[in-house]
Motif scaffolding. Structure first.
Motif, PDB file in Angstrom:
ATOM      1  N   ASP A 206       0.809  -1.219   0.000  1.00  0.00           N
ATOM      2  CA  ASP A 206       0.000   0.000   0.000  1.00  0.00           C
ATOM      3  C   ASP A 206       0.844   1.271   0.000  1.00  0.00           C
ATOM      4  OD1 ASP A 206      -2.229  -1.583   0.097  1.00  0.00           O
ATOM      5  OD2 ASP A 206      -2.516  -1.385   2.265  1.00  0.00           O
ATOM      6  N   GLU A 207       2.155   1.134   0.042  1.00  0.00           N
ATOM      7  CA  GLU A 207       3.042   2.297   0.152  1.00  0.00           C
ATOM      8  C   GLU A 207       3.972   2.371  -1.057  1.00  0.00           C
ATOM      9  OE1 GLU A 207       3.769   3.157   4.700  1.00  0.00           O
ATOM     10  OE2 GLU A 207       4.682   1.264   4.091  1.00  0.00           O
ATOM     11  N   THR A 208       4.694   3.484  -1.123  1.00  0.00           N
ATOM     12  CA  THR A 208       5.728   3.671  -2.134  1.00  0.00           C
ATOM     13  C   THR A 208       7.018   4.050  -1.427  1.00  0.00           C
ATOM     14  OG1 THR A 208       4.123   4.387  -3.789  1.00  0.00           O
ATOM     15  CG2 THR A 208       6.422   4.995  -4.164  1.00  0.00           C
ATOM     16  N   ILE A 209       8.065   3.310  -1.700  1.00  0.00           N
ATOM     17  CA  ILE A 209       9.392   3.615  -1.151  1.00  0.00           C
ATOM     18  C   ILE A 209      10.044   4.646  -2.057  1.00  0.00           C
ATOM     19  CG2 ILE A 209      11.684   2.690  -0.635  1.00  0.00           C
ATOM     20  CD1 ILE A 209      10.257  -0.048  -0.178  1.00  0.00           C
ATOM     21  N   VAL A 210      10.534   5.726  -1.461  1.00  0.00           N
ATOM     22  CA  VAL A 210      11.233   6.772  -2.199  1.00  0.00           C
ATOM     23  C   VAL A 210      12.732   6.520  -2.076  1.00  0.00           C
ATOM     24  CG1 VAL A 210      11.778   9.233  -2.246  1.00  0.00           C
ATOM     25  CG2 VAL A 210       9.423   8.488  -1.864  1.00  0.00           C
ATOM     26  N   VAL A 211      13.409   6.431  -3.213  1.00  0.00           N
ATOM     27  CA  VAL A 211      14.855   6.261  -3.240  1.00  0.00           C
ATOM     28  C   VAL A 211      15.466   7.514  -3.870  1.00  0.00           C
ATOM     29  CG1 VAL A 211      16.786   4.847  -4.031  1.00  0.00           C
ATOM     30  CG2 VAL A 211      14.593   3.765  -3.477  1.00  0.00           C
ATOM     31  N   ALA A 212      16.390   8.150  -3.150  1.00  0.00           N
ATOM     32  CA  ALA A 212      17.062   9.362  -3.613  1.00  0.00           C
ATOM     33  C   ALA A 212      18.542   9.095  -3.826  1.00  0.00           C
ATOM     34  CB  ALA A 212      16.890  10.489  -2.593  1.00  0.00           C
ATOM     35  N   GLN A 213      19.108   9.752  -4.801  1.00  0.00           N
ATOM     36  CA  GLN A 213      20.550   9.731  -5.048  1.00  0.00           C
ATOM     37  C   GLN A 213      21.086  11.129  -4.769  1.00  0.00           C
ATOM     38  OE1 GLN A 213      20.637   5.994  -5.607  1.00  0.00           O
ATOM     39  NE2 GLN A 213      22.535   7.001  -6.091  1.00  0.00           N
ATOM     40  N   ALA A 214      22.324  11.202  -4.302  1.00  0.00           N
ATOM     41  CA  ALA A 214      22.952  12.499  -4.046  1.00  0.00           C
ATOM     42  C   ALA A 214      24.383  12.498  -4.550  1.00  0.00           C
ATOM     43  CB  ALA A 214      22.945  12.818  -2.552  1.00  0.00           C
ATOM     44  N   SER A 215      24.773  13.635  -5.092  1.00  0.00           N
ATOM     45  CA  SER A 215      26.161  13.898  -5.456  1.00  0.00           C
ATOM     46  C   SER A 215      26.593  15.113  -4.647  1.00  0.00           C
ATOM     47  CB  SER A 215      26.270  14.201  -6.954  1.00  0.00           C
ATOM     48  OG  SER A 215      27.542  14.708  -7.265  1.00  0.00           O
ATOM     49  N   VAL A 216      27.668  14.964  -3.875  1.00  0.00           N
ATOM     50  CA  VAL A 216      28.191  16.064  -3.071  1.00  0.00           C
ATOM     51  C   VAL A 216      29.572  16.410  -3.613  1.00  0.00           C
ATOM     52  CG1 VAL A 216      28.862  16.838  -0.763  1.00  0.00           C
ATOM     53  CG2 VAL A 216      26.909  15.271  -1.041  1.00  0.00           C
TER      54      VAL A 216
END
Length: 122
Positions: free
Chosen positions: A98-108
């Motif tokens: 029933d949910e959605t997993i949010v996956v984020a990428q980052a470049s520092v």
């Protein structure tokens, strides 16, 4: 004739973060930035007696809905330097029941003005 170099990139790190419950894109981005930080160290500041204030930090985060990222909140989490954060399209939304997993990428990335007495090859 080549133009003078205005900055030198001294670090680039990548990170990944997620929000398992709540579809909070900013939370996933904070975790991606923290993940990138865990992979980095900048001993050159102490070794060369450089001020962290001379450093410009450019963070790019990627999520499926970049307009939902609070870039001001992310900028406030960055501990040193003159920080800039931008959100772009990328990352993943992963359906999970029933949910959605949010996956984020980052470049520092960290940049310094050209230095004398030492040089970064590249």
């Amino acid at each position: 004739m080549t133009e003078p170099q205005t900055e030198q990139r001294v670090i680039i790190e990548m990170g990944m973060g997620n929000d398992l419950h709540g579809m909070d894109y900013t939370k996933a981005c904070v975790r991606a930035i923290e993940d990138a930080f865990r992979h980095s160290s900048l001993p050159l500041f102490g070794a060369l007696k450089l001020s962290h204030e001379a450093m410009r930090v450019q963070v790019t985060v990627a999520v499926q809905e970049p307009e939902k990222v609070d870039v001001d909140a992310l900028t406030a989490t960055l501990p040193r330097g003159k920080a800039e954060v931008r959100a772009v399209f990328g990352g993943l939304n992963v359906p999970s029941g029933d949910e959605t997993i949010v996956v984020a990428q980052a470049s520092v990335e960290a940049f310094l003005p050209p230095q004398t007495g030492w040089r970064i090859k590249g």
